[in-house]
Enzyme design. Structure first.
Site, mmCIF file in Angstrom:
data_model
loop_
_atom_site.group_PDB
_atom_site.id
_atom_site.type_symbol
_atom_site.label_atom_id
_atom_site.label_comp_id
_atom_site.label_asym_id
_atom_site.label_seq_id
_atom_site.Cartn_x
_atom_site.Cartn_y
_atom_site.Cartn_z
ATOM 1 N N LYS A 133 -5.655 19.579 6.428
ATOM 2 C CA LYS A 133 -4.322 19.929 6.929
ATOM 3 C C LYS A 133 -4.244 19.845 8.450
ATOM 4 C CE LYS A 133 -2.303 22.321 3.088
ATOM 5 N NZ LYS A 133 -1.526 23.434 2.570
ATOM 6 N N LYS A 216 -4.294 14.047 -3.675
ATOM 7 C CA LYS A 216 -3.683 15.071 -4.528
ATOM 8 C C LYS A 216 -2.152 14.995 -4.471
ATOM 9 C CE LYS A 216 -3.188 19.346 -3.237
ATOM 10 N NZ LYS A 216 -3.135 20.802 -3.003
ATOM 11 N N LYS A 219 3.289 19.077 -2.460
ATOM 12 C CA LYS A 219 4.681 19.339 -2.051
ATOM 13 C C LYS A 219 4.981 18.752 -0.688
ATOM 14 C CE LYS A 219 4.230 24.213 -3.216
ATOM 15 N NZ LYS A 219 2.902 24.513 -2.662
HETATM 16 N N1 AQP Z 1 -1.951 18.243 -7.499
HETATM 17 C C1 AQP Z 1 -2.335 19.381 -8.056
HETATM 18 N N2 AQP Z 1 -2.994 19.375 -9.236
HETATM 19 C C2 AQP Z 1 -3.385 20.544 -9.825
HETATM 20 N N3 AQP Z 1 -3.144 21.760 -9.274
HETATM 21 C C3 AQP Z 1 -2.487 21.787 -8.103
HETATM 22 N N4 AQP Z 1 -2.090 22.802 -7.313
HETATM 23 C C4 AQP Z 1 -1.448 22.314 -6.233
HETATM 24 N N5 AQP Z 1 -1.398 20.978 -6.285
HETATM 25 C C5 AQP Z 1 -2.050 20.619 -7.439
HETATM 26 C C6 AQP Z 1 -2.355 24.202 -7.609
HETATM 27 O O1 AQP Z 1 -1.152 24.920 -7.421
HETATM 28 C C7 AQP Z 1 -1.471 26.219 -6.917
HETATM 29 C C8 AQP Z 1 -0.638 26.526 -5.724
HETATM 30 O O2 AQP Z 1 -0.964 25.692 -4.656
HETATM 31 P P1 AQP Z 1 -0.300 25.989 -3.241
HETATM 32 O O3 AQP Z 1 1.101 25.620 -3.245
HETATM 33 O O4 AQP Z 1 -0.540 27.380 -2.838
HETATM 34 O O5 AQP Z 1 -1.124 25.118 -2.256
HETATM 35 P P2 AQP Z 1 -1.641 23.685 -2.372
HETATM 36 O O6 AQP Z 1 -2.778 23.626 -3.326
HETATM 37 O O7 AQP Z 1 -1.933 23.256 -0.958
HETATM 38 O O8 AQP Z 1 -0.408 22.890 -3.004
HETATM 39 P P3 AQP Z 1 0.422 21.748 -2.378
HETATM 40 O O9 AQP Z 1 1.452 21.333 -3.357
HETATM 41 O O10 AQP Z 1 -0.499 20.667 -1.876
HETATM 42 O O11 AQP Z 1 1.139 22.467 -1.172
HETATM 43 P P4 AQP Z 1 1.190 22.046 0.333
HETATM 44 O O12 AQP Z 1 1.636 20.615 0.324
HETATM 45 O O13 AQP Z 1 2.167 22.958 1.002
HETATM 46 O O14 AQP Z 1 -0.196 22.198 0.879
HETATM 47 C C9 AQP Z 1 -2.964 26.242 -6.644
HETATM 48 O O15 AQP Z 1 -3.616 26.859 -7.734
HETATM 49 C C10 AQP Z 1 -3.317 24.791 -6.588
HETATM 50 O O16 AQP Z 1 -4.656 24.558 -6.969
#
Ligand code: AQP
Length: 353
Positions: A133, A216, A219
């Site tokens: 990040k 991955k 969002k």
């Molecule tokens: N691509 C994914 N596949 C499986 N699990 C996922 N999670 C997120 N993306 C995937 C799971 O969702 C939960 C919440 O995640 P988060 O929103 O707190 O943070 P993150 O993992 O950083 O998700 P994003 O979508 O990538 O958010 P941003 O873009 O803001 O960083 C966790 O259990 C995560 O494993």
């Protein structure tokens, strides 16, 4: 359990490291944008399974984590309510699961400070999410982004949670949570915090980007075509799947044939997760087909699963006050658990008060 016991190596306990702790599940999602199919398959669907298993469950909107990167305040408010609507629409029941907003339970940050003083710089320097990040602009990243895993450890341990359902990307952070619990217990000669288990299960623990099978689904990916949002309509879902990157080969009949084909593997895994099946079984059905045949099958399945949820989210979002009331009620319940644990932690550390 909030009693202080004499120091012991939890791994030596034949009943398991968390014998004596009430089984309790905690997890959370950042309101840092709209929910994705990755969040749904990797996390929310599994939150509902845990709720339905009868164990005590707490699910959080981790807004304090979201602000470790810039969030527009109005968008943050909207995303927080939309995330709560997503939890509810997917099947979380606020009378059975405690649903709340992290910022409304100050015990999370009170415990996080203690954990900032327990965790070592070297531990945090190894966190791959911070490296991803912060990117090349590390000097300009917020201190909060660096300290994120200590707050996450506090989110979990402030409830003495024994299990955390998460996607694969969060495994390293849960390992750090375990390290913090063990170091705290060892430093103070107590057996106060459980050594939490990550629950990373199913075929969709790491849903990948539709544009790049090595990244991955996220969002915050700048390309909306890289992800399926929980609020996408049927046409948008079908279009994103139609345009998803693939290779020119037909699908294999066995899992070994997906080797080196990240995008193909991702679409098959998504199909398997949505169908409640597994990759091997799906390939026995679709092996030999071209993507031109498989993609419409996947789109149909995704729309059938997601459309009722997105319709319910839209309905719930028409009454934000009702969502706020659910979150406020959840915060009261969460504080009932968290406050005595923080109080006891401060006593153990030596705070007078
Ligand atoms: N691509 C994914 N596949 C499986 N699990 C996922 N999670 C997120 N993306 C995937 C799971 O969702 C939960 C919440 O995640 P988060 O929103 O707190 O943070 P993150 O993992 O950083 O998700 P994003 O979508 O990538 O958010 P941003 O873009 O803001 O960083 C966790 O259990 C995560 O494993």
């Amino acid at each position: 359990m909030d009693a202080v016991h004499t120091q012991s190596d939890p791994a030596d306990d034949p009943a398991g490291p968390n014998a004596g702790f009430t089984p309790r599940v905690f997890s959370g999602i950042q309101p840092s944008g709209g929910l994705t199919l990755g969040n749904y398959l990797g996390a929310i669907r599994r939150f509902v399974e845990k709720q339905d298993s009868g164990i005590e469950t707490l699910y959080c909107m981790v807004d304090l984590h979201a602000i470790t990167v810039w969030q527009d305040p109005a968008k943050l408010r909207h995303a927080t309510r939309e995330l709560a609507a997503g939890y509810l629409a997917a099947g979380l029941d606020p009378t059975r699961s405690t649903m709340f907003n992290q910022s409304q339970v100050p015990e999370h940050t009170q415990l996080a400070w203690i954990f900032n003083c327990v965790a070592r710089m070297g531990w945090l320097n190894r966190m791959t999410q911070f490296k991803d990040k912060a990117g090349k602009n590390r000097e300009n990243a917020s201190v909060g982004l660096f300290a994120y895993p200590c707050l996450m450890a506090a989110d979990i341990l402030v409830y003495h949670a024994t299990e955390v359902p998460v996607g694969e990307d969060q495994k390293q952070h849960i390992e750090l949570t375990r390290d913090i619990a063990i170091k705290f217990n060892t430093d103070f000669g107590v057996d106060f915090f459980p050594v939490t288990e990550p629950v990373i299960e199913g075929v969709a623990t790491r849903v990948m980007s539709l544009r790049d099978g090595t990244k991955k689904m996220s969002k915050s990916d700048p390309s909306d075509m890289s992800r399926i949002n929980m609020t996408d309509d049927a046409d948008t879902i079908a279009k994103k799947i139609r345009k998803a990157r693939t290779d020119p080969e037909a699908l294999p009949s066995e899992e070994a044939g997906l080797e080196g084909r990240a995008e193909a593997r991702n679409l098959v895994a998504i199909y398997a997760a949505l169908a409640g099946s597994d990759v091997e079984t799906v390939l026995t059905e679709v092996g030999g087909r071209q993507f031109s045949e498989f993609k419409p099958m996947l789109a149909e399945l995704a729309v059938a699963e997601l459309s009722p949820i997105s319709a319910e989210m839209a309905r719930l979002m028409e009454d934000p006050a009702a969502i706020d009331a659910i979150l406020a009620g959840g915060a009261v319940r969460a504080r009932e658990i968290a406050a005595p644990i923080v109080k006891r932690t401060y006593e153990i550390v030596g705070m007078v008060g």
